[in-house]
Write an enzyme that holds these catalytic residues in place. Structure first.
Site, PDB file in Angstrom:
ATOM      1  N   PHE A 174       0.918  -1.254  -0.021  1.00  0.00           N
ATOM      2  CA  PHE A 174      -0.077   0.011   0.094  1.00  0.00           C
ATOM      3  C   PHE A 174       0.867   1.193  -0.023  1.00  0.00           C
ATOM      4  CE2 PHE A 174      -2.526   3.330   1.428  1.00  0.00           C
ATOM      5  CZ  PHE A 174      -3.964   3.195   0.916  1.00  0.00           C
ATOM      6  N   ASP A 207       9.300   2.785   1.732  1.00  0.00           N
ATOM      7  CA  ASP A 207       8.149   3.612   2.027  1.00  0.00           C
ATOM      8  C   ASP A 207       8.038   3.544   3.649  1.00  0.00           C
ATOM      9  OD1 ASP A 207       5.632   4.332   2.864  1.00  0.00           O
ATOM     10  OD2 ASP A 207       4.506   3.615   0.953  1.00  0.00           O
ATOM     11  N   LYS A 210       2.821  10.799   7.796  1.00  0.00           N
ATOM     12  CA  LYS A 210       1.820  10.462   8.960  1.00  0.00           C
ATOM     13  C   LYS A 210       2.481  10.785  10.312  1.00  0.00           C
ATOM     14  CE  LYS A 210      -0.326   6.567   7.014  1.00  0.00           C
ATOM     15  NZ  LYS A 210      -1.778   6.772   6.719  1.00  0.00           N
TER      16      LYS A 210
HETATM   17  C1  LIG Z   1       2.769   2.614   3.754  1.00  0.00           C
HETATM   18  C2  LIG Z   1       1.926   3.886   2.959  1.00  0.00           C
HETATM   19  N1  LIG Z   1       2.506   4.588   2.245  1.00  0.00           N
HETATM   20  C3  LIG Z   1       1.841   5.626   1.670  1.00  0.00           C
HETATM   21  C4  LIG Z   1       0.461   5.808   2.168  1.00  0.00           C
HETATM   22  C5  LIG Z   1      -0.006   7.204   1.562  1.00  0.00           C
HETATM   23  O1  LIG Z   1      -0.192   8.202   2.425  1.00  0.00           O
HETATM   24  P1  LIG Z   1      -1.382   9.409   2.541  1.00  0.00           P
HETATM   25  O2  LIG Z   1      -2.497   8.718   2.944  1.00  0.00           O
HETATM   26  O3  LIG Z   1      -0.698  10.374   3.504  1.00  0.00           O
HETATM   27  O4  LIG Z   1      -1.254   9.760   1.012  1.00  0.00           O
HETATM   28  C6  LIG Z   1      -0.078   5.258   3.232  1.00  0.00           C
HETATM   29  C7  LIG Z   1      -1.211   5.386   3.892  1.00  0.00           C
HETATM   30  O5  LIG Z   1      -1.583   5.003   4.577  1.00  0.00           O
HETATM   31  C8  LIG Z   1       0.731   3.916   3.686  1.00  0.00           C
HETATM   32  O6  LIG Z   1       0.212   3.314   4.656  1.00  0.00           O
END
Ligand SMILES: Cc1ncc(COP(=O)(O)O)c(C=O)c1O
Length: 467
Positions: free
Chosen positions: A159, A245, A274
């Protein structure tokens, strides 16, 4: 849509009274997202919150809810940490250049320096943005320019966000259906499979390999000890950048500043978001090697070739600095390691022996309880019936019951519905952990008896289908 029953002159009266006449969520329902309101209502989770402090959420009805989700790993420092709140108030009181966009924002330099120091390894430049997805978009662009390649690699069950580029790297029909065409030239490999990765990398088409060091929405998947190190070597051998990520796993969530540090890797690009904001102001950061950065900002004519309006705004930067102060001064990474290990031990003690509990796993304060289909006929029949209605049904009943019966907020993983996520703020106390473990045991016990758990689930399923 709601309309004023009065003429223009009555508008003021209408504005004054409409809030009291209408229910708390009606305007949201009418103008933002009615389906979300319906879902929360169905799950009996549509409550109003008056204040949120540390790990505790207080509803307008005076209930105290324990937050074991942290807004999907946003609230590492705890809700509304007073030091972060007051840093933001101070920043506002200065009437400074919050978003001038024609100056050098010094706070951005300060925050970037601290992030690079904490990340260690080879990252020495930072691009700031406002969300995790926007950070992933930036990483795609930087990797493509640096390598001159277009291909992108990501992992099954990953994700990475929901904007078009990030969504192209996110697995799962649910997220992707109807939004195509997404980015071409994206290949998914199984998480943990070095052979599949090696074959893809050997094609030398790929600009970057995007990987969550621990897959969060994929079900709190922890790779084999050597996977990421070997993946990094393979990437280097074939000229592909490794992008970690760390949107959920960074900021001390799993103990060290980055989950990458558990595995001894030095990614070429790291995406943080986050928890970097202290849960108060949106911000994300893309840490990268100097030469990767220089490939995009290669001359002063290209000095704004990649930019974003809210990037580097002083409120986000101040929130980031204050959040780092809190996380470091309160040693919340060590606390995550210590209390997280204790939490998992207690969960294993409380839940072992239940046939539907497959595994408790995690690192630091990011844990998951994986469930599996029951063998006993009396449970298997209702379980399979619910799974047919929706594969997330079983997990959502757990979430609903934990919330309603034990005042605990959590969720199942977005790309693995059989895993219940356990991720409280890092300031969670031992007694709050004990409260969670006892609630988890109660709901799991209930699920192992034909009776109220399943009959109520049936009612919920009917209501879901009807709506
Ligand atoms: C591992 C990961 N990367 C990227 C994102 C995307 O972040 P955002 O919701 O701030 O766009 C998320 C969102 O939950 C995430 O869990």
């Amino acid at each position: 849509m709601y309309k004023s029953a009065f003429g223009a002159l009555d508008g003021c009266f209408y504005l004054m009274t409409r809030t009291s006449e209408r229910s708390r969520t009606d305007a949201y329902l009418d103008h933002v997202n009615p389906q979300w309101v319906k879902l929360l209502t169905l799950l009996e989770m549509n409550v109003g919150y008056e204040s949120c402090v540390g790990t505790e959420l207080y509803t307008t009805e005076g209930r105290r809810i324990l937050d074991f989700l942290s807004g999907y790993c946003v609230h590492n420092a705890g809700h509304n940490h007073p030091a972060i709140v007051s840093a933001l108030k101070e920043e506002l009181d200065k009437s400074g250049p919050v978003m001038l966009q024609s100056n050098v924002p010094e706070l951005a330099g300060e925050l970037a320096e601290r992030l690079c120091d904490l990340a260690g390894g080879g990252t020495s430049k930072v691009f700031f943005a406002s969300s995790g997805s926007e950070g992933i978009e930036a990483a795609i662009k930087f990797a493509r320019v640096y390598t001159g390649r277009t291909g992108l690699l990501a992992c099954e069950r990953a994700f990475h966000g929901l904007t078009c580029g990030a969504l192209s790297l996110t697995d799962g029909e649910y997220w992707r259906r109807g939004f195509g065409p997404l980015l071409p030239d994206v290949t998914m490999v199984p998480f943990g499979d070095l052979q599949a990765l090696a074959i893809e990398l050997a094609s030398r088409r790929h600009a970057a390999f995007f990987v969550e060091p621990i897959q969060a929405e994929g079900g709190i998947q922890i790779p084999r000890e050597d996977y990421l190190r070997e993946a990094q070597q393979l990437c280097r051998r074939h000229g592909t950048l490794m992008v970690a990520d760390e949107v959920q796993t960074g900021m001390f969530r799993t103990g060290p500043f980055l989950a990458s540090h558990h595995f001894g890797i030095q990614p070429d690009i790291v995406v943080l978001a986050k928890a970097l904001s202290g849960g108060l102001v949106p911000v994300s950061a893309v840490l990268m090697r100097d030469d990767v950065h220089a490939s995009v900002f290669s001359s002063f004519k290209r000095s704004i070739v990649h930019a974003s309006t809210f990037s580097e705004n002083s409120l986000s930067m101040r929130a980031g600095l204050a959040t780092l102060d809190v996380l470091e001064n309160e040693c919340l990474g060590d606390r995550a390691l210590r209390l997280g290990a204790g939490l998992r031990e207690q969960l294993v003690d409380a839940l072992s022996g239940y046939e539907m509990v497959k595994e408790v796993r995690g690192k630091g304060m990011l844990s998951g309880i994986e469930f599996t289909a029951p063998q006993r006929l009396a449970l298997r029949v209702p379980f399979e019936a619910f799974a047919k209605i929706h594969p997330a049904m079983f997990g959502q009943i757990l979430v609903m019951r934990l919330f309603r019966d034990s005042a605990i907020l959590t969720q199942i993983c977005g790309n693995n519905f059989m895993v219940l996520k356990v991720a409280p703020p890092l300031v969670v106390s031992e007694s709050q952990i004990a409260e969670f473990v006892s609630a988890a045991r109660e709901v799991v016990e209930l699920a192992h008896h034909p009776g109220p758990f399943w009959s109520e689930a049936l009612g919920l399923a009917r209501r879901a289908v009807a709506s």
